[in-house]
Scaffold this active site. Structure first.
Site, PDB file in Angstrom:
ATOM      1  N   THR A  32       0.843  -1.196   0.000  1.00  0.00           N
ATOM      2  CA  THR A  32       0.000   0.000   0.000  1.00  0.00           C
ATOM      3  C   THR A  32       0.879   1.248   0.000  1.00  0.00           C
ATOM      4  O   THR A  32       1.946   1.250   0.626  1.00  0.00           O
ATOM      5  CB  THR A  32      -0.885  -0.014   1.272  1.00  0.00           C
ATOM      6  OG1 THR A  32      -1.725  -1.163   1.214  1.00  0.00           O
ATOM      7  CG2 THR A  32      -1.748   1.237   1.361  1.00  0.00           C
ATOM      8  N   ALA A  87       8.082   1.489   2.208  1.00  0.00           N
ATOM      9  CA  ALA A  87       8.387   1.634   3.635  1.00  0.00           C
ATOM     10  C   ALA A  87       8.499   3.116   3.959  1.00  0.00           C
ATOM     11  O   ALA A  87       8.739   3.943   3.078  1.00  0.00           O
ATOM     12  CB  ALA A  87       9.696   0.921   3.976  1.00  0.00           C
ATOM     13  N   GLU A 107      -0.626  -5.279   6.029  1.00  0.00           N
ATOM     14  CA  GLU A 107       0.706  -5.401   5.406  1.00  0.00           C
ATOM     15  C   GLU A 107       1.524  -6.470   6.122  1.00  0.00           C
ATOM     16  O   GLU A 107       2.180  -7.305   5.497  1.00  0.00           O
ATOM     17  CB  GLU A 107       1.437  -4.059   5.471  1.00  0.00           C
ATOM     18  CG  GLU A 107       0.840  -3.016   4.535  1.00  0.00           C
ATOM     19  CD  GLU A 107       1.424  -1.635   4.713  1.00  0.00           C
ATOM     20  OE1 GLU A 107       2.088  -1.384   5.732  1.00  0.00           O
ATOM     21  OE2 GLU A 107       1.199  -0.792   3.829  1.00  0.00           O
TER      22      GLU A 107
HETATM   23  C1  5RP Z   1       1.361   2.175   4.237  1.00  0.00           C
HETATM   24  C2  5RP Z   1       2.815   1.916   4.243  1.00  0.00           C
HETATM   25  C3  5RP Z   1       3.611   2.387   3.075  1.00  0.00           C
HETATM   26  O1  5RP Z   1       4.353   1.350   2.566  1.00  0.00           O
HETATM   27  C4  5RP Z   1       4.532   3.485   3.541  1.00  0.00           C
HETATM   28  O2  5RP Z   1       3.768   4.482   4.189  1.00  0.00           O
HETATM   29  C5  5RP Z   1       5.308   4.097   2.367  1.00  0.00           C
HETATM   30  O3  5RP Z   1       4.435   4.817   1.567  1.00  0.00           O
HETATM   31  P1  5RP Z   1       4.925   5.615   0.289  1.00  0.00           P
HETATM   32  O4  5RP Z   1       5.364   4.602  -0.718  1.00  0.00           O
HETATM   33  O5  5RP Z   1       3.695   6.387  -0.144  1.00  0.00           O
HETATM   34  O6  5RP Z   1       6.038   6.532   0.715  1.00  0.00           O
HETATM   35  O7  5RP Z   1       3.380   1.343   5.137  1.00  0.00           O
HETATM   36  O8  5RP Z   1       0.763   1.778   5.442  1.00  0.00           O
END
Ligand code: 5RP
Length: 222
Positions: A32, A87, A107
């Site tokens: 996500t 992440a 996740e």
């Molecule tokens: C969501 C997550 C995402 O992997 C994390 O927030 C990174 O997001 P992005 O790729 O938008 O920087 O853990 O719950």
């Protein structure tokens, strides 16, 4: 390169990593966030080469379906060969903080069922010590205040993420001012607080591969 271009580059690298291994019955685990979204958009081009995906959030499930990729329930799948996700922070041991998008519990569940976790991140996510990014903790709603008091005892400054309800109907506390020296131990310690559903430390089960994008290219770390 912009951060968005770096996210695109690591999404492309993840496609290169898994594409040779796709078979008609392959079901992938999909994460996500904005980096995972770029991966999903590229995966759409391969949709006839594999069976479908398990998603770690309703948002990712919707995006996958929008591309014509079938979404399966994890309970009907068992294990997935790959879980691909972003992440918020990642260290040299491939321990991570995740959950900026409030999807941490699903996740972690899909990651637990994956043979290999491929983390895709731009270089801004790489840290020496986890904790600059506020650690998310998903809590049962009625336990929110109790859990917050227990987190203070561990040295955190927990802040209620106003207006956010997780896909599981729970709440998020974000732990500020909480530098983490031993991610494996702290992950277990927070999980032991009654009322905690999951915390955003992915250390007991970290990533197997990190595809890290920077101006010099995509580095593959294991
Ligand atoms: C969501 C997550 C995402 O992997 C994390 O927030 C990174 O997001 P992005 O790729 O938008 O920087 O853990 O719950």
């Amino acid at each position: 390169m912009t951060q968005d271009e770096l996210k695109d580059a690591v999404a492309a690298a993840a496609i290169d990593e898994i594409a040779p291994h796709l078979e008609r019955d392959t079901i992938l685990g999909i994460g996500t966030g904005s980096t995972a979204n770029r991966f999903i958009d590229r995966l759409a081009r391969l949709r006839d080469d594999f069976m479908g995906a398990v998603a770690s959030s309703e948002a990712s499930a919707e995006r996958l379906r929008g591309h014509g990729i079938e979404v399966f329930e994890l309970n009907s799948v068992g294990t997935v060969p790959y879980y691909i996700d972003g992440a918020d922070e990642v260290n040299a041991h491939l321990h991570m903080i995740k959950g900026g998008g409030a999807a941490l519990t699903r996740e972690k569940i899909v990651a637990a069922c994956a043979e290999r976790f491929i983390c895709i991140a731009d270089a801004s996510k790489r840290v020496e010590r986890l904790g600059d990014f506020p650690l998310p903790v998903e809590v049962i709603p009625m336990a929110r205040s109790y859990v917050a008091r227990e987190l203070v005892k561990l040295g955190a400054d927990p802040v209620y993420r106003e207006g956010v309800i997780t896909d599981n109907g729970n709440r998020i506390l974000d732990c500020f001012e909480f530098m983490i020296d031993d991610p494996v131990a702290m992950e277990a310690r927070i999980n032991a607080i009654v009322g905690v559903v999951t915390n955003g430390l992915f250390a007991a089960r970290g990533a197997d591969v990190l595809l890290l994008g920077s101006d010099t290219g995509v580095e593959r770390l294991t």
